[in-house]
Write an enzyme that holds these catalytic residues in place. Sequence first.
Site, short mmCIF file in Angstrom:
data_model
loop_
_atom_site.label_atom_id
_atom_site.label_comp_id
_atom_site.label_asym_id
_atom_site.label_seq_id
_atom_site.Cartn_x
_atom_site.Cartn_y
_atom_site.Cartn_z
N THR A 134 0.93 -1.21 0.06
CA THR A 134 -0.05 0.03 0.01
C THR A 134 0.69 1.18 0.11
O THR A 134 0.40 2.21 -0.65
CB THR A 134 -0.94 -0.02 1.38
OG1 THR A 134 -1.88 -1.03 1.30
CG2 THR A 134 -1.70 1.12 1.31
N TYR A 143 -8.18 0.40 -3.86
CA TYR A 143 -7.05 1.00 -4.56
C TYR A 143 -6.27 -0.45 -4.97
O TYR A 143 -6.41 -1.72 -4.55
CB TYR A 143 -6.10 1.54 -3.31
CG TYR A 143 -5.53 0.69 -2.39
CD1 TYR A 143 -6.22 0.56 -1.22
CD2 TYR A 143 -4.46 0.26 -2.30
CE1 TYR A 143 -6.10 -0.22 -0.10
CE2 TYR A 143 -3.91 -0.65 -1.42
CZ TYR A 143 -4.61 -0.83 -0.25
OH TYR A 143 -4.40 -1.74 0.74
N SER A 196 1.54 -7.53 -0.83
CA SER A 196 2.29 -8.42 0.22
C SER A 196 1.32 -9.86 0.56
O SER A 196 2.19 -10.69 1.04
CB SER A 196 2.72 -8.08 1.29
OG SER A 196 1.81 -7.77 2.31
N GLN A 197 0.22 -9.86 0.11
CA GLN A 197 -0.58 -11.15 0.07
C GLN A 197 0.18 -12.15 -0.74
O GLN A 197 -0.03 -13.41 -0.67
CB GLN A 197 -2.10 -10.97 0.07
CG GLN A 197 -2.33 -10.29 -1.27
CD GLN A 197 -2.48 -8.69 -1.28
OE1 GLN A 197 -1.52 -8.18 -0.78
NE2 GLN A 197 -3.49 -8.30 -1.80
N THR A 238 1.59 -4.28 4.25
CA THR A 238 1.51 -4.79 5.67
C THR A 238 1.00 -5.98 5.83
O THR A 238 1.27 -6.44 7.14
CB THR A 238 0.89 -3.52 6.28
OG1 THR A 238 -0.56 -3.50 5.83
CG2 THR A 238 1.32 -1.95 6.29
N ASP A 239 0.28 -6.74 5.06
CA ASP A 239 -0.32 -7.87 5.42
C ASP A 239 0.54 -8.84 5.84
O ASP A 239 0.42 -9.60 6.56
CB ASP A 239 -1.05 -8.34 3.98
CG ASP A 239 -2.38 -7.57 3.72
OD1 ASP A 239 -2.68 -6.79 4.64
OD2 ASP A 239 -2.81 -7.84 2.66
N LYS A 261 0.45 -7.79 12.83
CA LYS A 261 -0.51 -6.80 12.46
C LYS A 261 -1.79 -6.91 13.31
O LYS A 261 -2.27 -8.24 12.99
CB LYS A 261 -0.80 -6.95 10.62
CG LYS A 261 -1.61 -5.99 10.21
CD LYS A 261 -1.80 -5.94 8.84
CE LYS A 261 -2.66 -5.02 8.25
NZ LYS A 261 -2.77 -4.94 6.72
N GLU A 304 -2.25 -28.49 29.18
CA GLU A 304 -2.83 -29.77 29.19
C GLU A 304 -2.43 -30.68 28.40
O GLU A 304 -2.77 -31.79 28.51
CB GLU A 304 -4.27 -29.06 28.55
CG GLU A 304 -5.14 -28.33 29.45
CD GLU A 304 -6.32 -27.77 29.05
OE1 GLU A 304 -7.14 -28.91 28.70
OE2 GLU A 304 -6.79 -26.80 28.75
N1 GLU Z 1 -2.59 -6.14 0.52
C1 GLU Z 1 -1.87 -5.05 0.59
C2 GLU Z 1 -0.26 -5.37 1.16
O1 GLU Z 1 -0.26 -6.16 2.13
C3 GLU Z 1 -2.57 -4.04 1.79
C4 GLU Z 1 -1.84 -3.93 3.24
C5 GLU Z 1 -0.69 -2.72 3.17
O2 GLU Z 1 0.11 -2.57 2.41
O3 GLU Z 1 -1.33 -2.13 3.95
O4 GLU Z 1 0.40 -5.22 0.34
#
Ligand code: GLU
Length: 332
Positions: A15, A28, A61-62, A94-95, A167, A289
Amino acid sequence: MSRKPHIVILATGGTIAGSAAAETGGAYTSGKIGVDDLLSVIPEIRNLADISGEQIASIGSQDMDESIWLPMVKRCNELLARDDIDGLVITHGTDTMEETAFFLHLTVRSSKPVVVTGAMRPANAHSADGPMNLFEAVATAMAPESHGRGVMVVTNDTVFGARDVTKSCTTAIHTFQAPNFGPLGHIHAQHVEFQRKPQRKHTTESEFHVDNLNELPKVGIAFAHAGGDSAIAVNAFIDHNYDGIIHAGFGNGNFNHKVGDALQRAARQGVTVIRASRALSGAVTEAGEVDDESYGFVASGLLNPQKARILLQLILTMTRDRQHIRAFFKAY
Ligand code: GLU
């Protein structure tokens, strides 16, 4: 140092490089904007340091995986070995940022700072968080105090350790948190103030060698829920010849009896089974456990399932012995 610090930015997309259709909208496409355009909105960054940039991927980043991680760490190690380079900043979605940061934390061979950063708002949104995050990431990467703290994640004026950070929120700019121990430090007016250092092995102390690898061992994650049957996922991993399974269990790494049977079958067949937890904080302990010795499992400690997976992938490049694996989980 008589010259300005030299920081290399390795851009991967996300992002921070995302472009929104409208400046207030949520829709986006991530990974569209290149490293030079990112830098052009914060010209002040060049007063801090000499910056060079390399685009090593342009993805959300997914889609991050070992096909990018393995060349990425090779490039990081080449750059960090150079006397004229003082630190690295990696821009990232961020993912999966926490996973890339932890992978690098275990495979980078330098005490020079490596800082991963990103953004929750696209580059052309109002109050985009990317420019300040990038500025603060560079400030952290060039700070002498940052040496020897392993790979760090910098967002929202905060420095996190790669092992601790996760995250925690789908959309907020304060999404990154370190639920067990809090951040390593904070940044104000481009000055970084640290409170602590990571205690477990990382970077220069790490024993993991991935330079000659083109792939990593296969490790899957199965997720527990009330009334659920994650045995189906466990059995599928066994049938697809996975080397390891992380079970994201209840509470202190617990599972229902059906899943327990499937996990024991996996362990008997030589698949490494790690008990992790779907809970946000706290350790999965050996004295809970579940008697790991009799089941043939290993407890993940404070690593969340996605980080336990990365550590196990690296460990399985060296050993399949359960007691050694257990010792690695206590050391890293
Ligand atoms: N799907 C995006 C990624 O991880 C969204 C997350 C981001 O960068 O905020 O690239």
